[in-house]
Motif scaffolding. Structure first.
Motif, short mmCIF file in Angstrom:
data_model
loop_
_atom_site.label_atom_id
_atom_site.label_comp_id
_atom_site.label_asym_id
_atom_site.label_seq_id
_atom_site.Cartn_x
_atom_site.Cartn_y
_atom_site.Cartn_z
N TRP A 75 21.69 12.68 -9.29
CA TRP A 75 21.01 13.21 -7.82
C TRP A 75 21.36 11.73 -7.07
CZ3 TRP A 75 15.74 15.74 -9.35
CH2 TRP A 75 15.98 16.94 -10.31
N PRO A 107 14.82 20.41 -3.57
CA PRO A 107 14.61 19.77 -2.41
C PRO A 107 14.45 18.38 -2.42
CG PRO A 107 12.59 20.74 -3.31
CD PRO A 107 13.51 21.19 -4.22
N HIS A 108 14.99 17.29 -1.49
CA HIS A 108 14.84 16.11 -1.73
C HIS A 108 14.10 15.38 -0.55
CE1 HIS A 108 17.08 16.08 -5.60
NE2 HIS A 108 18.08 16.64 -4.85
N HIS A 157 13.19 12.26 -10.23
CA HIS A 157 14.28 12.14 -8.99
C HIS A 157 14.75 10.71 -9.02
CE1 HIS A 157 13.90 16.25 -6.71
NE2 HIS A 157 12.88 16.12 -7.47
N MET A 162 18.22 8.39 -7.75
CA MET A 162 17.98 8.63 -6.25
C MET A 162 17.24 7.51 -5.65
SD MET A 162 17.38 12.45 -5.67
CE MET A 162 18.08 12.47 -3.95
#
Ligand SMILES: [Cu+2]
Length: 466
Positions: A75, A107-108, A157, A162
């Motif tokens: 991601w 979602p991020h 994440h 990320m």
């Protein structure tokens, strides 16, 4: 600031308020941020005033390679791990647009450690797949900062890649250097062990245990080695912007064969000099600067050294130019060191071997003996190392009489010998192997790498011992 008559000011104020629906007039010029993929860094900022900087960054979930033959669903911010490098100036007002690609499953958001405000922007930037969020902040503090996704489960994440760096240049700018590069360490947790082929899913249990399978620079094993190495020329100054995305491990960042002339400790104002290894906490950064004085390949590592050589935390800086023999001579001599009274040492290795019944089995078992006992010196394909370890591949010495190879393993071997018309004068230690292992390893060597074949039996080895 210009003095404006009060009536005109009110008028102007009302007009701007009407046009932009904001309560404050921004006098700043607007520019679009230049973002770069690692290991590159955007150009230095040469304005002497603040600006409004528009940043557009996209989050995306995509398959990439974490090591040869090993894939992972990363991601990312800007399709790379670490994400795009962001460079702004102290006092800049940043208008941040975070887009989450429609193909995302999650979602991020983004928490920039350079932000003064709740969550570093996390809540304000929470973005569903196929949406764009916008928020603004003022870069109050200069320094080098990590940014990362902070969507729950946050650790997952971050573990998926990320994170990235944002540099807030001080008002006076940074001293110019010849080269700038962007390197970020991260730890990864996969269902399979290090190097296990195929698409490897994230392993939450290992992540919680902080039991990393991979510790890498810039998202994969070998991302920045060999033909992808960083480069510089002798005499140049190099500045590395180094971050640590974590999620768990602290980096003992070191460049083998270099000393950091300056470290901006933890990416802040404090400058330390003449540093060998600098700590970079998870969710932290450091700026290191050094002049490259001699040519060669300089290895960037996490000096928690098994991570470097067994988990991937290794990158390269290749420096080209003239040798500087006053600073570093290179190897000047290699002589045999045999202090008086020293005998050939014996390497103890007395495990019980499984009996091989056929020649093929001898070769197969012998290969294992070779890999754990001989390969370190004679090399993976028996090619040896010039002027240190003779070749076992196409060895006329061994093929002429395989029992001399048996003798070398039983008793060790020293003094000058000739292999394929090259003289070696070195020491092989006695190997402390049992008769079966010796018979198998010699049979393995005889039947590989262009040798002439043949077989040595356990009985022959036993006879040689007497
Ligand atoms: Cu995320």
């Amino acid at each position: 600031m210009k003095v404006i008559p009060i009536t005109r000011f009110i008028c102007l104020f009302a007009l701007i308020g009407f046009l932009s629906n904001s309560t404050q007039a921004s006098e700043l010029k607007t520019e679009k941020a230049i973002l770069t993929a690692p290991p590159m860094v955007p150009p230095a900022i040469n304005r002497d005033h603040s600006a409004k900087v528009v940043i557009k960054l996209e989050t995306k979930e995509q398959i990439g390679s974490i090591a040869d033959g090993v894939d992972y669903v990363f991601w990312s911010f800007g399709e790379t791990v670490p994400g795009s490098f962001i460079r702004v100036r102290e006092g800049d007002e940043i208008e941040f647009h975070l887009s989450n690609h429609p193909s995302s499953k999650m979602p991020h958001n983004i928490d920039l450690h350079a932000v003064t405000g709740p969550g570093g922007g996390a809540e304000s930037s929470f973005t569903a797949p196929g949406h764009t969020s916008t928020f603004s902040f003022k870069a109050l503090n200069p320094g080098l900062y990590i940014y990362h996704c902070a969507t729950a489960p946050v650790g997952m994440h971050i573990a998926n890649g990320m994170y990235g760096l944002i540099l807030v240049e001080p008002e006076g700018g940074l001293k110019p250097v010849d080269r700038e590069y962007y390197v970020v360490q991260g730890d990864f947790y996969t269902k399979g062990e290090f190097g296990e082929a195929g698409l490897q899913p994230f392993d939450m249990a290992k992540a919680i245990d902080e039991d990393a399978d991979y510790v890498v620079f810039n998202g994969s094993v070998g991302s920045t080695t060999n033909e992808n190495a960083l480069t510089a020329k002798v005499g140049e100054t190099v500045r590395l912007y180094v971050g640590n995305g974590g999620p768990n491990l602290v980096s003992s960042f070191h460049v083998i064969g270099e000393i950091f002339d300056t470290v901006y400790v933890e990416g802040g104002d404090l400058k330390n000099h003449n540093v060998q290894t600098t700590l970079i906490p998870a969710g932290g950064a450091a700026i290191v600067e050094f002049k490259v004085d001699v040519p060669g390949t300089f290895i960037l590592v996490d000096h928690s050294i098994f991570r470097a050589f067994n988990k991937g935390a290794l990158a390269m800086l290749k420096v080209e130019g003239e040798e500087q023999e006053k600073i570093f001579s290179g190897k000047q001599a290699d002589n045999v060191y045999l202090p008086e009274g020293s005998a050939i040492q014996s390497l103890d290795n007395t495990h019980t071997a499984v009996t091989a019944k056929t020649k093929d089995e001898q070769v197969r078992f012998g290969q294992r003996v070779y890999e754990s006992n001989c390969m370190a010196c004679h090399q993976a394909n028996g090619q040896g190392i010039p002027s240190a370890f003779p070749p076992l591949a196409k060895s006329d010495y061994l093929n002429a009489n395989p029992l001399l190879g048996v003798d070398a393993i039983i008793k060790g071997l020293s003094g000058p010998i000739k292999v394929n018309n090259v003289t070696y004068n070195s020491v092989m230690p006695a190997m402390g192997l049992n008769d079966q292992d010796i018979a198998n390893v010699i049979t393995f060597v005889l039947n590989n790498w262009g040798n002439e074949g043949g077989q040595v039996s356990t009985e022959q080895v036993a006879a040689r011992r007497k």
